[in-house]
Design a protein around this motif. Structure first.
Motif, mmCIF file in Angstrom:
data_model
loop_
_atom_site.group_PDB
_atom_site.id
_atom_site.type_symbol
_atom_site.label_atom_id
_atom_site.label_comp_id
_atom_site.label_asym_id
_atom_site.label_seq_id
_atom_site.Cartn_x
_atom_site.Cartn_y
_atom_site.Cartn_z
ATOM 1 N N GLU A 132 -31.495 19.602 -35.737
ATOM 2 C CA GLU A 132 -32.384 20.694 -36.124
ATOM 3 C C GLU A 132 -31.680 21.981 -35.725
ATOM 4 O OE1 GLU A 132 -36.679 22.460 -34.931
ATOM 5 O OE2 GLU A 132 -36.613 20.362 -35.572
ATOM 6 N N ILE A 133 -31.346 22.779 -36.711
ATOM 7 C CA ILE A 133 -30.586 24.000 -36.464
ATOM 8 C C ILE A 133 -31.463 25.195 -36.829
ATOM 9 C CG2 ILE A 133 -28.495 25.283 -36.999
ATOM 10 C CD1 ILE A 133 -27.309 22.642 -38.010
ATOM 11 N N PRO A 134 -31.861 25.995 -35.838
ATOM 12 C CA PRO A 134 -32.637 27.201 -36.159
ATOM 13 C C PRO A 134 -31.789 28.155 -37.001
ATOM 14 C CG PRO A 134 -32.712 26.725 -33.803
ATOM 15 C CD PRO A 134 -31.704 25.804 -34.405
ATOM 16 N N TYR A 135 -32.411 28.782 -37.981
ATOM 17 C CA TYR A 135 -31.680 29.703 -38.855
ATOM 18 C C TYR A 135 -31.051 30.843 -38.060
ATOM 19 C CZ TYR A 135 -34.212 27.305 -42.564
ATOM 20 O OH TYR A 135 -34.720 26.353 -43.400
ATOM 21 N N ALA A 136 -31.717 31.280 -36.992
ATOM 22 C CA ALA A 136 -31.198 32.386 -36.182
ATOM 23 C C ALA A 136 -29.884 32.022 -35.494
ATOM 24 C CB ALA A 136 -32.226 32.805 -35.149
ATOM 25 N N SER A 137 -29.622 30.724 -35.282
ATOM 26 C CA SER A 137 -28.389 30.324 -34.598
ATOM 27 C C SER A 137 -27.236 30.066 -35.557
ATOM 28 C CB SER A 137 -28.630 29.075 -33.743
ATOM 29 O OG SER A 137 -28.770 27.936 -34.577
ATOM 30 N N ILE A 138 -27.476 30.118 -36.853
ATOM 31 C CA ILE A 138 -26.411 29.889 -37.831
ATOM 32 C C ILE A 138 -25.578 31.156 -37.945
ATOM 33 C CG2 ILE A 138 -25.877 29.375 -40.233
ATOM 34 C CD1 ILE A 138 -28.415 27.670 -40.316
ATOM 35 N N THR A 139 -24.276 31.021 -37.709
ATOM 36 C CA THR A 139 -23.389 32.186 -37.709
ATOM 37 C C THR A 139 -22.580 32.318 -38.994
ATOM 38 O OG1 THR A 139 -21.661 30.924 -36.587
ATOM 39 C CG2 THR A 139 -23.172 32.207 -35.201
ATOM 40 N N ARG A 140 -22.360 31.213 -39.688
ATOM 41 C CA ARG A 140 -21.536 31.286 -40.888
ATOM 42 C C ARG A 140 -21.935 30.184 -41.853
ATOM 43 N NH1 ARG A 140 -15.153 30.369 -41.321
ATOM 44 N NH2 ARG A 140 -14.923 30.949 -43.491
ATOM 45 N N VAL A 141 -21.981 30.534 -43.126
ATOM 46 C CA VAL A 141 -22.280 29.580 -44.187
ATOM 47 C C VAL A 141 -21.242 29.799 -45.282
ATOM 48 C CG1 VAL A 141 -23.944 28.840 -45.917
ATOM 49 C CG2 VAL A 141 -24.748 29.600 -43.698
ATOM 50 N N ALA A 142 -20.622 28.730 -45.730
ATOM 51 C CA ALA A 142 -19.630 28.844 -46.803
ATOM 52 C C ALA A 142 -19.807 27.672 -47.765
ATOM 53 C CB ALA A 142 -18.220 28.832 -46.237
ATOM 54 N N ARG A 143 -19.763 27.980 -49.029
ATOM 55 C CA ARG A 143 -19.802 26.922 -50.040
ATOM 56 C C ARG A 143 -18.375 26.664 -50.475
ATOM 57 N NH1 ARG A 143 -23.487 26.388 -55.452
ATOM 58 N NH2 ARG A 143 -22.609 24.386 -56.074
ATOM 59 N N ILE A 144 -17.917 25.445 -50.234
ATOM 60 C CA ILE A 144 -16.566 25.044 -50.593
ATOM 61 C C ILE A 144 -16.694 23.885 -51.579
ATOM 62 C CG2 ILE A 144 -14.361 24.166 -49.745
ATOM 63 C CD1 ILE A 144 -15.061 25.489 -47.040
ATOM 64 N N GLY A 145 -16.464 24.190 -52.829
ATOM 65 C CA GLY A 145 -16.647 23.184 -53.866
ATOM 66 C C GLY A 145 -18.113 22.826 -53.992
ATOM 67 N N ASP A 146 -18.415 21.542 -53.912
ATOM 68 C CA ASP A 146 -19.804 21.097 -53.986
ATOM 69 C C ASP A 146 -20.340 20.709 -52.608
ATOM 70 O OD1 ASP A 146 -18.256 18.872 -53.717
ATOM 71 O OD2 ASP A 146 -19.327 17.665 -55.197
ATOM 72 N N VAL A 147 -19.842 21.405 -51.584
ATOM 73 C CA VAL A 147 -20.260 21.155 -50.207
ATOM 74 C C VAL A 147 -20.610 22.487 -49.557
ATOM 75 C CG1 VAL A 147 -19.498 20.301 -47.942
ATOM 76 C CG2 VAL A 147 -18.801 19.107 -50.011
ATOM 77 N N LEU A 148 -21.702 22.497 -48.794
ATOM 78 C CA LEU A 148 -22.104 23.672 -48.035
ATOM 79 C C LEU A 148 -21.737 23.430 -46.576
ATOM 80 C CD1 LEU A 148 -23.643 26.371 -48.448
ATOM 81 C CD2 LEU A 148 -25.665 25.179 -47.606
ATOM 82 N N VAL A 149 -20.900 24.288 -46.006
ATOM 83 C CA VAL A 149 -20.470 24.150 -44.612
ATOM 84 C C VAL A 149 -21.217 25.189 -43.795
ATOM 85 C CG1 VAL A 149 -18.528 24.134 -43.016
ATOM 86 C CG2 VAL A 149 -18.209 23.327 -45.349
ATOM 87 N N ILE A 150 -21.815 24.730 -42.701
ATOM 88 C CA ILE A 150 -22.644 25.583 -41.850
ATOM 89 C C ILE A 150 -22.100 25.533 -40.429
ATOM 90 C CG2 ILE A 150 -24.969 25.916 -40.923
ATOM 91 C CD1 ILE A 150 -25.950 24.359 -43.435
ATOM 92 N N ARG A 151 -21.928 26.708 -39.817
ATOM 93 C CA ARG A 151 -21.514 26.785 -38.403
ATOM 94 C C ARG A 151 -22.628 27.465 -37.628
ATOM 95 N NH1 ARG A 151 -15.984 28.189 -36.933
ATOM 96 N NH2 ARG A 151 -15.958 26.364 -35.651
#
Length: 188
Positions: A132-151
């Motif tokens: 469970e990742i709170p939106y406030a703690s997400i620092t980076r989102v990148a769409r690479i191809g057909d994959v969404l990478v979340i940090r």
């Protein structure tokens, strides 16, 4: 491959197919190569190699002979260049192998993956774990191809197949993430 999105339930389901570990690994590897923190170990390694070659050159007893000095410097530079290239290739291969093995363990073919975009957090469930990742703690989102990478802020990096991210979920995620709207990575 089976995808189900039910707007009423808010839970997205995806049964992993054989291509999923490869797709996720590729996206995570591309994401990690763009992260400056991932390059630190390589930079330290190359710096240590340079220091070692410099020490060898400075402490060599043949360094004072005029004929040998230039040859010794050329040998040191050649060895340094060769070892730097080998270090880089070893780093690339170890990163790729580590990511692939971890992804293959977490998302075997046929595994049920779920995601849910709540009002304050993203919930993701794999066969072995639940996040469970709170939106406030997400620092980076990148769409690479057909994959969404979340940090997230605690350096957790997660790759979700776009089959688990419906358009409504992507809009919600990008509107709540601290880093602003989703940016497609530039490959140029």
């Amino acid at each position: 491959m089976s995808v189900a999105w039910s707007a009423g339930s808010g839970v997205n389901r995806y049964f992993a197919d054989r291509s999923l570990p490869g797709r996720l690994s590729s996206a995570l590897w591309s994401f990690s190569r763009r992260d400056p923190r991932a390059w630190r170990s390589l930079a330290v390694n190359v710096g240590l190699l340079a220091a070692g070659m410099l020490c060898f050159y400075l402490t060599s007893r043949h360094r004072d002979a005029p004929v040998v000095r230039d040859d010794l410097a050329l040998i040191c530079l050649s060895v340094f260049a060769l070892m730097a290239v080998v270090s880089y290739l070893a780093w690339e291969c170890s990163t790729l192998v580590r990511v692939r093995s971890q992804v293959a363990r977490q998302t075997p073919a046929g595994a049920l993956l779920t995601s849910s975009f709540g009002p304050r957090a993203l919930r993701v469930t794999t066969p072995g774990m639940s996040y469970e990742i709170p939106y406030a703690s997400i620092t980076r989102v990148a769409r690479i191809g057909d994959v969404l990478v979340i940090r997230s802020a605690n350096d957790l990096v997660m790759a979700l197949p776009m089959e688990l991210v419906p358009p409504q979920g992507l809009e919600l995620l990008t509107s709540k993430v601290a880093g602003g709207p989703l940016r497609e990575p530039s490959y140029s």
